[in-house]
Design an enzyme around this catalytic site. Sequence first.
Site, mmCIF file in Angstrom:
data_model
loop_
_atom_site.group_PDB
_atom_site.id
_atom_site.type_symbol
_atom_site.label_atom_id
_atom_site.label_comp_id
_atom_site.label_asym_id
_atom_site.label_seq_id
_atom_site.Cartn_x
_atom_site.Cartn_y
_atom_site.Cartn_z
ATOM 1 N N GLN A 84 0.838 -1.214 0.000
ATOM 2 C CA GLN A 84 0.000 0.000 0.000
ATOM 3 C C GLN A 84 0.874 1.266 0.000
ATOM 4 O O GLN A 84 0.599 2.232 0.713
ATOM 5 C CB GLN A 84 -0.909 -0.004 1.226
ATOM 6 N N SER A 85 1.902 1.264 -0.815
ATOM 7 C CA SER A 85 2.890 2.342 -0.755
ATOM 8 C C SER A 85 2.384 3.675 -1.301
ATOM 9 O O SER A 85 1.868 3.758 -2.419
ATOM 10 C CB SER A 85 4.117 1.908 -1.559
#
Length: 358
Positions: A84-85
Amino acid sequence: MPYSTKDVLDRTDRFPHVDIIHRPTPFRKLERLSARLGGPEIYVKRDDLTGLAFGGNKSRKLEFIISDMLEKKADVVITWASFQSNWCMQTAAAARTFGIKPILMLFKPADQPATADGNVLLDVILDADIRILQSEKGRVVKATQAMDVLEEAGREVKTQGHRPYLVPVGGSLVRGDMNKPLGAISYVVAFAELLDQMRSSGLEPDYVVHSTGSGGTQAGLVIGAKSMSPGCRVIGISVSDPKGPFTDDVLEIARATDDALVLSLNIMADDVTVFDEYLGAGYGVVDKGVAEIIRLVFQTEGIVLDPVYTAKAMIGLRDLIKTGFFKPTDKVVFLHTGGTPALFPNREKIFEFLVKRT
Ligand SMILES: *Cc1c(COP(=O)(O)O)cnc(C)c1O
């Protein structure tokens, strides 16, 4: 004698950047939160409002890094981070705007569902080339291991006739095709921007507190503080790494930044302050304290923190206040580094801790 903001900005101006953010980002006092926490004067610098793709510290860095990609005539960018960068999403968004194709290596623990939510949904909408690799829960992948994966992808892309640009997580360490600390340089600029805002109201910061992950933001702020406002200390609240190795990374980036800007600051280990006491159960793991601090800041100031970075930084700030780290007259700036799209993929945990009350 400290450098003036103009002196330093003349030096950062030697590094070209594209224009993709709104600046200056807002700055204001958090009256209600300061009263609520019973501590020093707390201010906020809203780098969650940079404007590109929901905002965040990565878009400041990308102004310089995209410019480097364009200069090197890259048509593909390859980078890596956790699933989930914010960094990968912001890179994909900025790259697409300039006609550069993003390839994202996303490291995900086996038990994290591969749903297109939060940043990953945005990656999908941007039509990024998403490649999912396995990582351990609560741990960040080692840079050396990830750089190998990037290089392999780089070779593949070259055989297809493209010109790739490899950039490490967060645009922080000088690695791959980024041969100057461009991310950190953008945070030297951000520190000058903050100082100009504060000084126009007769204020000077005593501390800047922020969430630290790959080190570039902190390194830039440390250089900014040491060069322009030496009484100000930068406090990085780590969300991923223990203090020791992480301080080394920040030092390496800060020294590279000092060299790039020819400031001769002679940065030493004690210029870098990192607290690793607020990691909780590890990188990206949402616990009750995280959910509660998000509620507290949202209710008192209408500001939304993210569960991976800024909530943990705020937990650190609150605890440092509680333990008497600051004087009541200190002016403490909380840098909101963004990350809010990560709130939504964590909805179940947040609901469990705030609503179910088990
Ligand atoms: C990446 C990130 C950070 C940490 O910045 P680094 O320069 O990687 O240390 C902090 N907050 C948010 C929301 C981020 O996405």
